[in-house]
Design a protein around this motif. Structure first.
Motif, PDB file in Angstrom:
ATOM      1  N   THR A 105     -63.201 119.485 -71.034  1.00  0.00           N
ATOM      2  CA  THR A 105     -63.266 118.753 -72.301  1.00  0.00           C
ATOM      3  C   THR A 105     -64.038 119.606 -73.309  1.00  0.00           C
ATOM      4  N   ASP A 107     -67.255 120.300 -75.461  1.00  0.00           N
ATOM      5  CA  ASP A 107     -68.671 119.973 -75.542  1.00  0.00           C
ATOM      6  C   ASP A 107     -69.113 120.224 -76.980  1.00  0.00           C
ATOM      7  N   ARG A 108     -69.253 119.118 -77.746  1.00  0.00           N
ATOM      8  CA  ARG A 108     -69.514 119.308 -79.167  1.00  0.00           C
ATOM      9  C   ARG A 108     -70.886 119.898 -79.421  1.00  0.00           C
ATOM     10  N   ALA A 109     -71.848 119.655 -78.543  1.00  0.00           N
ATOM     11  CA  ALA A 109     -73.187 120.219 -78.750  1.00  0.00           C
ATOM     12  C   ALA A 109     -73.157 121.730 -78.535  1.00  0.00           C
ATOM     13  N   LYS A 111     -70.445 123.533 -78.714  1.00  0.00           N
ATOM     14  CA  LYS A 111     -69.326 124.054 -79.517  1.00  0.00           C
ATOM     15  C   LYS A 111     -68.348 124.869 -78.663  1.00  0.00           C
ATOM     16  N   VAL A 114     -65.899 122.864 -71.907  1.00  0.00           N
ATOM     17  CA  VAL A 114     -66.722 122.835 -70.703  1.00  0.00           C
ATOM     18  C   VAL A 114     -65.882 122.349 -69.529  1.00  0.00           C
ATOM     19  N   ILE A 116     -65.854 120.723 -65.861  1.00  0.00           N
ATOM     20  CA  ILE A 116     -66.768 119.843 -65.136  1.00  0.00           C
ATOM     21  C   ILE A 116     -66.178 119.578 -63.750  1.00  0.00           C
ATOM     22  N   LYS A 138     -71.326 121.852 -64.426  1.00  0.00           N
ATOM     23  CA  LYS A 138     -70.715 122.117 -65.738  1.00  0.00           C
ATOM     24  C   LYS A 138     -70.730 123.617 -66.012  1.00  0.00           C
ATOM     25  N   MET A 262     -67.804 103.397 -93.022  1.00  0.00           N
ATOM     26  CA  MET A 262     -68.691 102.737 -92.057  1.00  0.00           C
ATOM     27  C   MET A 262     -69.874 102.095 -92.769  1.00  0.00           C
ATOM     28  N   ASP A 266     -71.205  98.335 -92.857  1.00  0.00           N
ATOM     29  CA  ASP A 266     -72.605  97.995 -92.541  1.00  0.00           C
ATOM     30  C   ASP A 266     -73.184  97.065 -93.609  1.00  0.00           C
TER      31      ASP A 266
ATOM     32  N   ARG B 155     -73.875 114.620 -93.011  1.00  0.00           N
ATOM     33  CA  ARG B 155     -72.639 114.856 -92.265  1.00  0.00           C
ATOM     34  C   ARG B 155     -71.442 114.251 -92.983  1.00  0.00           C
ATOM     35  N   PRO B 184     -66.462 117.298 -85.168  1.00  0.00           N
ATOM     36  CA  PRO B 184     -67.260 117.526 -83.952  1.00  0.00           C
ATOM     37  C   PRO B 184     -67.717 118.984 -83.810  1.00  0.00           C
ATOM     38  N   ILE B 185     -66.898 119.927 -84.241  1.00  0.00           N
ATOM     39  CA  ILE B 185     -67.307 121.328 -84.173  1.00  0.00           C
ATOM     40  C   ILE B 185     -67.413 121.852 -85.604  1.00  0.00           C
ATOM     41  N   ASN B 186     -68.619 122.140 -86.042  1.00  0.00           N
ATOM     42  CA  ASN B 186     -68.780 122.666 -87.398  1.00  0.00           C
ATOM     43  C   ASN B 186     -69.653 123.922 -87.383  1.00  0.00           C
ATOM     44  N   GLU B 211     -74.528 109.943 -88.996  1.00  0.00           N
ATOM     45  CA  GLU B 211     -73.612 108.871 -88.606  1.00  0.00           C
ATOM     46  C   GLU B 211     -73.471 108.840 -87.094  1.00  0.00           C
ATOM     47  N   ILE B 212     -72.756 107.830 -86.597  1.00  0.00           N
ATOM     48  CA  ILE B 212     -72.592 107.687 -85.149  1.00  0.00           C
ATOM     49  C   ILE B 212     -71.803 108.862 -84.567  1.00  0.00           C
ATOM     50  N   GLY B 213     -71.960 109.093 -83.275  1.00  0.00           N
ATOM     51  CA  GLY B 213     -71.245 110.161 -82.581  1.00  0.00           C
ATOM     52  C   GLY B 213     -72.067 111.427 -82.478  1.00  0.00           C
ATOM     53  N   GLY B 214     -71.978 112.079 -81.331  1.00  0.00           N
ATOM     54  CA  GLY B 214     -72.680 113.350 -81.151  1.00  0.00           C
ATOM     55  C   GLY B 214     -74.175 113.181 -80.991  1.00  0.00           C
ATOM     56  N   THR B 215     -74.872 114.303 -80.954  1.00  0.00           N
ATOM     57  CA  THR B 215     -76.311 114.260 -80.701  1.00  0.00           C
ATOM     58  C   THR B 215     -77.109 115.035 -81.752  1.00  0.00           C
ATOM     59  N   ASP B 216     -76.455 115.407 -82.855  1.00  0.00           N
ATOM     60  CA  ASP B 216     -77.136 116.229 -83.867  1.00  0.00           C
ATOM     61  C   ASP B 216     -78.352 115.539 -84.482  1.00  0.00           C
ATOM     62  N   LYS B 219     -81.270 115.726 -82.092  1.00  0.00           N
ATOM     63  CA  LYS B 219     -81.888 117.053 -82.111  1.00  0.00           C
ATOM     64  C   LYS B 219     -82.691 117.240 -83.385  1.00  0.00           C
ATOM     65  N   ILE B 236     -78.418 106.207 -91.330  1.00  0.00           N
ATOM     66  CA  ILE B 236     -77.389 106.461 -90.322  1.00  0.00           C
ATOM     67  C   ILE B 236     -76.237 105.472 -90.520  1.00  0.00           C
ATOM     68  N   ILE B 254     -70.581 114.006 -70.707  1.00  0.00           N
ATOM     69  CA  ILE B 254     -71.204 114.970 -71.614  1.00  0.00           C
ATOM     70  C   ILE B 254     -72.215 114.307 -72.528  1.00  0.00           C
TER      71      ILE B 254
END
Lengths: 378, 287
Positions: A105, A107-109, A111, A114, A116, A138, A262, A266, B155, B184-186, B211-216, B219, B236, B254
């Motif tokens: 898949t 892995d966006r972190a 980039k 990965v 698995i 991984k 979004m 909200d 974002r 997702p990939i920037n 915003e939601i999604g990912g872990t940026d 970090k 957010i 992941i």
């Protein structure tokens, strides 16, 4: 775009991943014929685009062709998580010695893609990941170089695969990488990859997700899209390049940009309203796209008011206004509409809508409040 | 001062003769951005904007003739990866890709290649950057922001405009606004930009829009807690969004439990960040 198990496995086979013998069927009689061809003992597997098919009773083993027909009939009349079963896969039944989890898949972190793998394959892999993360291996793949042979060997060793299977496992790893790479997948998953009692490695189940942004070069896959399982409004939305998700509330929302869409939802909720949908018209939407968006929103009979929140950048507010006018002329909506236009060509847009009897708003909070109020009064 | 772009930015526009390229080049020039060249393969030798901007067949030729030091990309998604490779190979140190809908595997290859070359990419699927009063690279409407000492990183596209506009309405201005894009990939993430703001003399406070999604965002929270001295205010988006379509088992493995608005807000608050309930609340939290 999600692919069915039978579609995913066909793609895996094309790239050299061994799969069980079998075919897809739409009737119980077909299932019987396939079972006869395969020599009796088969697995009947419902083909629906949701997880948990086994636990819902959508996967059954048949001892012979007659039982295959009977079980096929039963599964074809089922609904799994609200989706009617229209197709079944009839596969030869395998005698399983061991189940392995294996996937690729994004892995966006990191980039990077990965790979698995886990020796603890099967339906409870997510629980394994949560409770025993050390059992999940991984390995990141350099997108410019691709999977290298040593990486596949390392994975085989890390999951304690007996050495006599390493060569076959490496071929499957390369096949899985190629399947992922050539189809622009965001996920290519084999769960389980099994070692059979007669010492073969076979991909028993398969799942693929394809990147919608890559469809321009994946026209073959586009024909595999199963629109039976999508809401008509969502199919219509995709045709116009709109991102639409139906929700349960009564305030229709049309916004440009996913983040702002979004946020608008909200704020509607913050003022005690309930959004009827998420709808992002994207950047640079023209009048025809806006008109389509409005038709889609108004096709939901729950909608009691519509909120337009457009902050123009690449999208020009005058184009949006033209789209609104086209759609109003066509649909003749009876619900109140609150419109807020700010940014690129907002002035021109507001002028176009001057005679359209819409409620106008200045700020985001003001627009949301007015929409909630209008929905309550309607 | 400011970050990434200023009045010395010499901008090249890839896709200058397309609809979007032409419209937004006109806006950037009207704002005062120094647009020195455009590139459209097959249209080299022509001029855009009534003879004001020379058009070249390639980024290499444009760079040689005009010494451009930044490129903004407006080409369609299927051609955008090639445009990014071309700009990097021509020696452009800063690339801004506005294009939405670039295939994710293409972006992984682009990002990997640009990292090897040491080229900074902003985007894709982003609104670009704005240093109010000096330079605008991308599509952020110029008139919604005024010069000031608040660094903005986001974002989102249009949600960023909301924030700039809300700041302007109460007389607050931005040092630089950077839209890093929602894909997702920037190319550039929150931490990169937070670090630049931390060392920028003209930035006193920072607004981070996630915003939601990912872990940026998580970090970013770690970075803020351990490295930043300047105050940060955040919003957010997606606090009420229904749980998204999950990416099978692999996605869950992941990302684990990360990615929800609730989790991100918690992480940011723990790092001492004030988190707004809606974007128009941000100015009051900055005071």
């Amino acid at each position: 775009m999600k692919l069915h198990e039978y579609q995913s496995k066909t793609i895996f086979a094309k790239y050299g991943v061994p799969i069980p013998k079998g075919r897809v069927a739409a009737t119980a009689l077909e299932a019987r014929h396939i079972a006869e061809e395969l020599g009796g003992r088969v697995v009947i597997k419902s083909q629906v685009l949701v997880g948990g098919r086994g636990k819902a009773g959508g996967i059954k083993v048949a001892k012979n062709a007659a039982e295959a027909e009977q079980l096929a009939q039963q599964i074809l009349s089922m609904e799994i998580k609200g989706l009617p079963v229209r197709k079944i896969l009839v596969d030869e039944a395998a005698a399983i010695e061991k189940e392995i989890y294996f996937s690729i898949t994004n892995d966006r972190a990191a980039k990077k893609p990965v790979m698995i793998a886990s020796a603890a394959g099967g339906v409870d892999i997510e629980e394994v990941a949560a409770t025993n993360p050390e059992k999940i291996i991984k390995v990141h793949i350099d997108p410019l170089l691709g999977l290298r042979d040593y990486q596949a060997r390392d994975i085989a060793a890390s999951i304690n695969l007996p050495r006599e299977y390493w060569r076959d496992f490496s071929k499957i790893a390369e096949g899985l990488w190629q399947a992922y790479r050539k189809t622009d997948a965001t996920l290519a998953e084999i769960n389980p990859l099994v070692i059979t009692e007669d010492k073969r490695l076979i991909a028993l189940d398969g799942k693929m997700l394809i990147d919608d942004n890559a469809m321009f070069r994946q026209s073959d896959l586009n024909e595999m899209r199963d629109t039976d399982e999508e809401a008509p409004a969502e199919i219509e939305a995709r045709k116009y390049g709109l991102s639409y998700i139906k929700l349960d509330g009564n305030i229709g929302c049309m916004v440009n940009g996913a983040g702002l869409a979004m946020t608008s939802m909200d704020i509607v909720k913050l003022f005690n309203g309930e959004p009827a949908n998420f709808l992002d018209i994207g950047g640079g939407a023209g009048a025809d796209k806006v008109a389509a968006a409005m038709r889609i929103i108004l096709s939901d009979s729950n909608v009691k008011a519509v909120l337009f929140n457009i902050f123009g950048g690449i999208t020009r507010c005058d184009e949006v206004a033209r789209g609104i006018l086209v759609a109003m002329d066509e649909v003749k909506p009876k619900v109140p509409m609150v419109v807020r236009l700010v940014g690129t060509n907002a002035e021109e847009g507001r002028k176009l809508l001057e005679n359209a009897k819409m409620i106008t708003a200045e700020t985001l909070a003001d627009a949301a409040q007015k929409a909630v109020q209008a929905a309550q009064q309607n | 001062m400011s970050i990434l772009i200023n009045k010395n930015t010499r901008l090249l526009v890839q896709g200058i003769t397309g609809n979007e390229g032409l419209f937004h080049t006109t806006q950037m020039v009207a704002y005062g951005t120094n647009v020195v060249a455009g590139v459209t393969p097959g249209k080299g030798g022509e001029w855009a904007l009534d003879g004001k901007i020379p058009v070249f067949d390639s980024v290499k030729l444009a760079k040689e003739a005009t010494d451009a030091n930044c490129s903004v990309i407006f080409v369609p998604a299927r051609f955008a990866p090639d445009a990014m490779f071309e700009a990097a190979d021509a020696g452009i140190p800063l690339i801004v890709c506005i294009t939405e809908g670039v295939a994710v595997q293409d972006m992984m290859r682009v990002r990997s290649y640009l990292d090897h070359k040491g080229v900074r990419l902003i985007g894709p699927n982003c609104p670009g950057m704005l240093t109010p009063g000096e330079s605008k690279v991308g599509i952020i409407p110029g008139n919604i922001a005024i010069p000031g000492n608040i660094g903005v990183v986001s974002r989102s596209g249009t949600l960023t405009y909301e924030v700039l506009y809300a700041l302007k309405l109460v007389g607050m201005g931005a040092s630089t606004c950077v839209g890093i894009g929602g894909d997702p990939i920037n190319g550039t993430n929150f931490i990169d930009v937070l670090e630049m703001f931390e060392y920028d003399a003209d930035t006193e406070k920072v607004v981070l829009i996630g915003e939601i999604g990912g872990t940026d965002e998580d970090k970013a929270a770690e970075y803020i807690a351990s490295k930043m001295t300047k105050p940060v205010v955040s919003f957010i988006a997606g606090q009420t969004a229904p749980p998204g379509k999950r990416m099978g088992h692999a996605g869950a493995i992941i990302e684990g439990g990360a990615g929800t608005a609730e989790g991100k807000i918690k992480a940011l608050k723990a790092a001492g960040v004030k988190v707004a309930k809606h974007p128009e609340e941000i100015p009051s939290l900055l005071k």
